[in-house]
Scaffold this active site. Structure first.
Site, PDB file in Angstrom:
ATOM      1  N   CYS C  99       0.855  -1.194   0.000  1.00 25.39           N
ATOM      2  CA  CYS C  99       0.000   0.000   0.000  1.00 25.39           C
ATOM      3  C   CYS C  99       0.883   1.233   0.000  1.00 25.39           C
ATOM      4  O   CYS C  99       1.705   1.409   0.885  1.00 25.39           O
ATOM      5  CB  CYS C  99      -0.895  -0.026   1.231  1.00 25.39           C
ATOM      6  SG  CYS C  99      -1.859   1.480   1.415  1.00 25.39           S
ATOM      7  N   CYS C 103      -3.960   7.092  -1.943  1.00 31.69           N
ATOM      8  CA  CYS C 103      -5.232   7.097  -2.673  1.00 31.69           C
ATOM      9  C   CYS C 103      -6.357   7.691  -1.829  1.00 31.69           C
ATOM     10  O   CYS C 103      -7.253   8.345  -2.349  1.00 31.69           O
ATOM     11  CB  CYS C 103      -5.616   5.690  -3.089  1.00 31.69           C
ATOM     12  SG  CYS C 103      -4.263   4.784  -3.815  1.00 31.69           S
ATOM     13  N   THR C 190      -4.318   5.286   7.071  1.00 37.18           N
ATOM     14  CA  THR C 190      -3.282   4.810   6.163  1.00 37.18           C
ATOM     15  C   THR C 190      -2.276   5.926   5.906  1.00 37.18           C
ATOM     16  O   THR C 190      -2.658   7.021   5.491  1.00 37.18           O
ATOM     17  CB  THR C 190      -3.936   4.365   4.848  1.00 37.18           C
ATOM     18  OG1 THR C 190      -4.901   3.368   5.150  1.00 37.18           O
ATOM     19  CG2 THR C 190      -2.903   3.805   3.887  1.00 37.18           C
ATOM     20  N   GLU C 256      -0.291   1.999   8.969  1.00 36.72           N
ATOM     21  CA  GLU C 256      -1.578   2.391   9.527  1.00 36.72           C
ATOM     22  C   GLU C 256      -1.327   2.962  10.919  1.00 36.72           C
ATOM     23  O   GLU C 256      -0.559   2.388  11.683  1.00 36.72           O
ATOM     24  CB  GLU C 256      -2.518   1.176   9.665  1.00 36.72           C
ATOM     25  CG  GLU C 256      -2.733   0.377   8.390  1.00 36.72           C
ATOM     26  CD  GLU C 256      -3.630   1.060   7.388  1.00 36.72           C
ATOM     27  OE1 GLU C 256      -4.451   1.906   7.798  1.00 36.72           O
ATOM     28  OE2 GLU C 256      -3.490   0.762   6.178  1.00 36.72           O
ATOM     29  N   HIS C 291     -13.055   5.314  -3.732  1.00 45.56           N
ATOM     30  CA  HIS C 291     -12.018   4.512  -3.089  1.00 45.56           C
ATOM     31  C   HIS C 291     -12.206   3.025  -3.400  1.00 45.56           C
ATOM     32  O   HIS C 291     -11.234   2.274  -3.469  1.00 45.56           O
ATOM     33  CB  HIS C 291     -12.039   4.773  -1.582  1.00 45.56           C
ATOM     34  CG  HIS C 291     -10.704   4.555  -0.940  1.00 45.56           C
ATOM     35  ND1 HIS C 291      -9.526   4.967  -1.508  1.00 45.56           N
ATOM     36  CD2 HIS C 291     -10.347   3.959   0.232  1.00 45.56           C
ATOM     37  CE1 HIS C 291      -8.512   4.630  -0.723  1.00 45.56           C
ATOM     38  NE2 HIS C 291      -8.983   4.008   0.333  1.00 45.56           N
ATOM     39  N   TYR C 295      -9.281   0.339  -5.506  1.00 47.33           N
ATOM     40  CA  TYR C 295      -8.783  -1.013  -5.252  1.00 47.33           C
ATOM     41  C   TYR C 295      -8.673  -1.843  -6.532  1.00 47.33           C
ATOM     42  O   TYR C 295      -7.977  -2.854  -6.554  1.00 47.33           O
ATOM     43  CB  TYR C 295      -9.693  -1.715  -4.233  1.00 47.33           C
ATOM     44  CG  TYR C 295      -9.372  -1.292  -2.825  1.00 47.33           C
ATOM     45  CD1 TYR C 295      -9.761  -0.049  -2.350  1.00 47.33           C
ATOM     46  CD2 TYR C 295      -8.640  -2.114  -1.974  1.00 47.33           C
ATOM     47  CE1 TYR C 295      -9.447   0.356  -1.068  1.00 47.33           C
ATOM     48  CE2 TYR C 295      -8.322  -1.716  -0.688  1.00 47.33           C
ATOM     49  CZ  TYR C 295      -8.725  -0.483  -0.244  1.00 47.33           C
ATOM     50  OH  TYR C 295      -8.393  -0.076   1.022  1.00 47.33           O
ATOM     51  N   CYS C 298      -4.681  -0.616  -7.337  1.00 42.10           N
ATOM     52  CA  CYS C 298      -3.531  -0.991  -6.508  1.00 42.10           C
ATOM     53  C   CYS C 298      -3.472  -2.488  -6.268  1.00 42.10           C
ATOM     54  O   CYS C 298      -2.410  -3.106  -6.353  1.00 42.10           O
ATOM     55  CB  CYS C 298      -3.551  -0.242  -5.190  1.00 42.10           C
ATOM     56  SG  CYS C 298      -4.985  -0.554  -4.150  1.00 42.10           S
ATOM     57  N   GLU C 446      -6.685  -5.346   4.247  1.00 39.99           N
ATOM     58  CA  GLU C 446      -7.024  -4.055   3.645  1.00 39.99           C
ATOM     59  C   GLU C 446      -7.949  -4.251   2.448  1.00 39.99           C
ATOM     60  O   GLU C 446      -8.840  -3.445   2.201  1.00 39.99           O
ATOM     61  CB  GLU C 446      -5.728  -3.380   3.213  1.00 39.99           C
ATOM     62  CG  GLU C 446      -5.865  -1.907   2.959  1.00 39.99           C
ATOM     63  CD  GLU C 446      -4.522  -1.326   2.569  1.00 39.99           C
ATOM     64  OE1 GLU C 446      -3.614  -1.364   3.422  1.00 39.99           O
ATOM     65  OE2 GLU C 446      -4.380  -0.870   1.436  1.00 39.99           O
TER      66      GLU C 446
END
Lengths: 488, 488, 488, 488
Positions: C99, C103, C190, C256, C291, C295, C298, C446
């Site tokens: 990650c 984003c 994040t 995180e 969001h 995904y 990424c 995640e």
């Protein structure tokens, strides 16, 4: 001039079709109760062209003439044209709940168009020009085509030239000054008996020795020497019964025929490939990508009907708000939209060919179709779950119409009091048709095998992947190759 | 005296059945081409009792009389008896490839047997003795029973007493000195028209006010006031056509009827529960456990046929050794045996009731059945994959028999040269019947809803789990509760 | 001026971060071996902006100023901008295998931009202008933001105003003339410790009484009253060990933090929502759609690394050409591309907001993310399958470096002779990191919970579906509503 | 005399183990914080033998001596003995939540016992008698064994004799009058450092030329020439930290070692196979069947803990009654019990070997294990779903113990008010350990590869299936072979 649905149906009567069904020659296919619903499904593609709200989807301007044509006869002039195809297919799936039979030819003409251009570049042939002339004829007369790709194949895994019967793949038996004589049979021809013309293409990669099998051409469907044999469908004879309920989908249905060419003559101006073995796989793969993309449209439209039917029967049973029912409906939607999303993505991510038309993104088209070989089965499984066991144990419409028995049925097969028993019964027969009956081949087996069986997609997915690149990524992260210096 | 298959068929003619099919009263059910195959499937349960290699599975000694009886009419005297049931069911599934219709009653008599014993203990009633007398009658005459549990139910989630139509669950309309008058209808009665007697039981938990609905009794199937309406099955009318191929399974088939009781009189000696609302759920759950276990037998037997058919069509297509085909066949076997393993486990892990017979392990039986709501769908999906698209596009047997067309078909629909086209065609129609046609309800929707829909199993699985115990395990490991001292 | 990766890292040292890790205040976060890899991952987003081959993906022109900005700080001016986001995310996932943390804020600024515009229209407030000013500041200084949406929430299902502890959602404790005082904590932030500023937004639908919780604002990450606590990750302390192999991904990692606001002052010019309860859900859902789409980028990039690693270990074991290995690799690709396809589709099918920027297609974005809650688990399961059991039984790098033991390991842990044992060992530790170790939270949990847990997507999928329309389709086909007349 | 857990732990100190961990020789394995929990897990197998409620499961009478022995050292004298094994394994899985390491040897001695009997019958050797003597020694001293089957294998798919390094499979380097000298390494030896003796067996089918590799023998674990290297586990060094929470399972853990034999001498009386290449596959497959059955016990016990943990965290979050949470918990149970059911079935359906002990049903054992390669992944996926995102973002125990930060965490990481934050935190770390951390290898990768990888089961499932029989069934139903005459 764009035909209306009525024009289209009428035009079919003009053909001298050599079509067999249940061991008999069909004299009047337009009025045949088993055949007509499949024509209605095709007719819907003509109807939409005249609907103001769907005109933009259903028509476009010809790349060849600039004139307005039915989208099913048009070349893709942009990625957006492919997007429109996918959305048009969804609309048609929703309106017919079955296979409307015209996508194959649309995808076929686009593949032949770009491939012939590249053959001509390499070999100095004139296939591309011939093909454009023929396509203009199709567009100008707004004809309906089918595509004949799938040979009967005999022993799988054995090349055409090595089959014990040389006719297991369509091939040239004689070359003449004015054309060629061809022989063989094409299997599972969608909408074959509902079309005016058929476009024949090879079905797999050809190698040396397969030259006579590496051919593409177009002929009117009622050309001399052609025989069509109608494929049975589950519950087909329910269309011969009185009443309109037990068939599930009274108006519409799919159609598959076996297409036999017994020494059929094809004039040269209708021959678009003739022995160029090195191009057969290009044609196959381009067609495959387009057509695997198509399933992201039509099968989502059919799913919309299945989902609506499942939600309705849940209403009629009085369980629509049960958490597990909502969960299952949500899952059905999720699966259907996953298919649609991949279909759209393969359209948006297309690319322009040398010939100038646009080609589907191969990887995403194959991914789309591969999901289609799985998700419709789960969608109807969930619909059967929601429908309840009555789905496969309802009596016949004749029982419902019987003076004594009918009253019993009306009383005892009711769900919630505010919905009539007949309404519930109709919805059950629709779901039955989707899962077992007349629509099940369109939604299940065709999802499995149409545009290529699952393994064909797996092979293309592997081929379209640059695994070496992925491995380099992994080696860099793992420190086997030099790691990337973030500060460099 | 154990009847032969022929005895059984002949005995059915003696009944004065009030049965309707396609809006007409059936006068001679034994010779009816749609009905007869379902009788043949039942007859197989009689035939096996006379086969030396299956006698041990198909017969046993009566717990009531010590005499040899058909296993389908026997009480389970041990866990091994339940294991034998499951194995017998697999054998029958293999031999008929469909539902052979007798498991429901077998499971039903065992549930009623133990439940009536406990009712009598609590209420001082005499249901258990009555039931044993009736069962002796069944055993001695080697009769075939069906079980009527599933009420038509009207609005789901609404109690019997609260339905807008009071007849949506079978109930007493009058109690008389010599018996009761009952009214209502039972839905999806497996093999109803092939049985001599029917055992009626409640279908769900009853509560105060539902006393008149909390009833169990047995009657001859041709009792006055009874009407049966035959349920349609996918492709049912193919049985009316000439030829034997297109049906897929010419000899055997399932059967479901709607069973209507219009003020039917039941003498007290045939009443086994009458108002004991607190025992209705015990009866339902015990039946449910037995019957969910049963699916670990019959559906595995059917799977064996599907798997054998898929392997055969792969042979005929010439692809049997392809890695992906072997992988898919292996997966089909894996799924089928998972079901069988769970069915066997629920039998081996049974327990003895107060009445003395043995009861299936509830948790494992529900787990078994829950897998049955999923895996057969995947098994046929894989079979359709292996079969190829021809599965849903073959012409009719009439075309194959046609002098001209038949030759084309024989030539072009051949797979490997050493297998005849007809052989391949027959195998395709068998798979078609399993996936879409006459056998699909037995293998799909019945797997889904028979013995209770998926959600019913989920509820039982939750109920049978001591979650508090599992939570204590987790708390101990996590150190929330005191951790276990290994040295203590 | 676009910062380089080095500029970015250096800028982080300027902050007076109040950050805790393992019970101690972190004095030099930039040099901390556990934290630095997570900064490197962020730094990659700066690096790409200077790479000629990725510049077009990684930068764009500001909608506010027209100047070139990093794409992570830009508003979406078209659907293509969202497509570029998804593709940029895939590139970054491939380059970092984890990650990269930016984003959330990108998606957050776009959601706040359009929502503040609509709030102002309704209430005559000036949030939108304030927000634009703040965003210009971010863009001009090329700052890195995090987004703080997820409140700690206390008892799930209980509204903010009804929690037994009023601080379980971030809220205003005092309104002053120059700003507001806020209190509470945001969970799972994040990249929180790697950012210059944080944008705070509400996390769910607010109702009457929740006004003080319905707030959005931005503050520098080192504002007085702010405390950050670093979240543990699986195998985190491997970063403290000597050597570079056992961590699996030495350079990069996720991050995180728990973000605590203890009476923090926020000046009015940084407040973008303050009590407008009717707009909190708009902000949440718009952010969610963006969001969930992200995904699709990424996680596909990370999948590329997993697939490359699995193919590599298969090479090193000598089984790459085994049919079942190829089948599994193909399946992994298929699943990854399905996710990517849905992400792209939700971008291409976006729409323009009243504020002028573009919004993701909500349905497809939720479908994309819902697949992300499933497929990465299957992808690593297959990678573990291919890797073999050694995956979880390899000794430590220290053993490999030991003079005696190391020789044993070098000899015995070799696969094919032409690949060094260390290479094989490195690839195994990478797969281990993906499945169990430092990268597993990024790729598994995640994927499950980031941008909302699976049930959140199910709810949105249901909400975005016009089920009434689907039901009308079904009713028309079933003949409950009037059937469509094809000839009309 | 059955040892207590304490006896067992103390006995381990007597060994002169040549064990390496993190590049250092372990001097006191019993007190090593990383190793001790794995010993505790083994010790539980000793503890249960002294618990009155588990004695019947945990002990039995020796087939060799009639004396009471720990079940892990006993031969199966009936199918019920295998059932007891599976149930004992579930109990141990529940009590330790990890791999307790003794099943391999139990399954191994049973396979060697029956195989040596058949070797002797064919070749007139005396392996069986030797083996029984050795096993009596084990039983009488209540020793703990491990089993060494899996060779390091080098290049997969290349036979032992053809490997470029001849030591990739354990083999004889010299035969002497008093014994043999062996060399090689065994990989992934479960509990190797916690056992007194190790039983070595071949790992695959041997062919001509592989004679020196076709060997079985037993040696004390601290025999001269033996080196053990400890395998890393995810988050292993958390055991070295202060505190007891972050490890998830403080008391128990699994263990895998690499077992290296560097010219080790084995006296003839401890050699049980020596060159009989035709029996190596019998030994492998019998062991495989037993051990694949075992996973139906232990992994279900671990699942019980995961399910209990998921239900608990749902309680602590306040969402236990949400329909989707209950559905997911139900699914987890369903999957776990499916595995257990298949394990039990393979035990109940076992058969007696020529040697007299009982053997697992091969087909069902493989089916059981094949499900184990899938379902635990789905079970933890669902647990991660229910746990929420905090699962991978909680700070460290040190932060919780910090005077200032700890208060913040106690306040903000609370779920429902009536449960302490620490309780919730502990449950999260347990789930973390199951999904990512110290228990994940036991529950995931070991489920995948232990007792053979998925493909090994697929091969056995195919081999154990009489496909010809299934095909005959299909041919009879389809009317290709003669149909069964029901009246005959």
């Amino acid at each position: 001039m764009l035909m209306t649905a009525r024009d289209y149906i009428e035009s079919l009567s003009q053909r001298k079709l050599n079509l067999y069904l249940f061991g008999e020659k069909v004299e009047n296919c337009v009025e045949h109760p088993i055949i007509r619903p499949s024509m209605n499904a095709v007719a819907m593609t003509y109807k939409l062209a005249h609907e103001s709200k769907n005109e933009a989807l259903a028509t476009t301007n010809s790349m060849l003439t600039g004139k307005k044509v039915n989208r099913f006869n048009a070349l893709f002039q942009s990625n957006d044209d492919m997007v429109s195809k996918v959305k048009l297919q969804r609309e048609l799936g929703q309106r017919t709940a079955c296979c409307f039979q015209r996508c194959g030819a649309l995808d076929g003409i686009n593949a032949v168009f770009s491939t012939t251009c590249e053959i001509d570049q390499k070999y100095g042939t004139e296939y591309h020009q011939r093909f454009k002339e023929w396509l203009k004829h199709i567009q100008e007369n707004d004809l309906c085509m089918s595509v004949g790709m799938t040979d009967v194949k005999g022993q799988r895994g054995v090349a055409p030239r090595q089959q014990s019967d040389p006719d297991m793949f369509v091939h040239i038996v004689e070359k003449k000054s004015d054309g060629i004589i061809v022989k063989g049979a094409k299997s599972s021809i969608t909408g074959g008996a509902n079309s005016h013309e058929i476009l024949i293409t090879p079905t797999l990669r050809m190698r040396e020795g397969d030259e006579d099998y590496s051919i593409s051409f177009a002929i009117p469907i009622d050309t001399e020497g052609v025989t069509l044999v109608y494929g049975r469908q589950s519950c087909d004879t329910r269309r011969l019964e009185e009443g309109d309920i037990d068939v599930g989908n009274y108006n519409f249905g799919g159609q598959e025929v076996l297409f036999i060419l017994d020494n059929v003559f094809v004039p040269w101006e209708r021959v678009f490939m003739c022995g160029e073995i090195d191009f057969s796989i290009m044609l196959v793969e381009r067609f495959g990508a387009y057509h695997r993309q198509s399933y992201g449209g039509c099968k989502t439209g059919i799913a919309d009907v299945v989902i609506g039917a499942a939600a309705s029967i849940a209403d009629y049973n009085g369980v629509r708000q049960a958490a597990h029912v909502r969960e299952k409906l949500g899952e059905m939607i999720h699966l259907a939209e996953t298919i649609h999303g991949c279909g759209l993505a393969s359209a948006y991510e297309g690319w322009q060919t040398i010939g100038g038309n646009y080609q589907a993104n191969t990887l995403l088209a194959n991914v789309c179709k591969h999901n289609v070989t799985r998700f419709p089965y789960e969608i109807t499984r969930l619909a059967e779950d929601i429908a309840g066991g009555l789905l496969v144990t309802t009596p016949s419409e004749k029982d419902f119409r019987h003076p004594v028995i009918g009253e019993y049925l009306d009383k005892y097969l009711r769900g919630v009091p505010e919905v009539s028993t007949e309404t519930r019964y109709r919805m059950l027969t629709l779901i039955h048709a989707m899962s077992f009956g007349l629509l099940a081949p369109s939604y299940h087996a065709e999802s499995m095998h149409g545009a290529g069986s699952p393994q064909a997609q797996k092979i293309m997915i592997e081929r379209e992947t640059d695994m070496g690149y992925k491995q380099r990524l992994a080696r860099s992260i793992a420190g086997i190759d030099e790691r990337e210096n973030i500060l460099a």
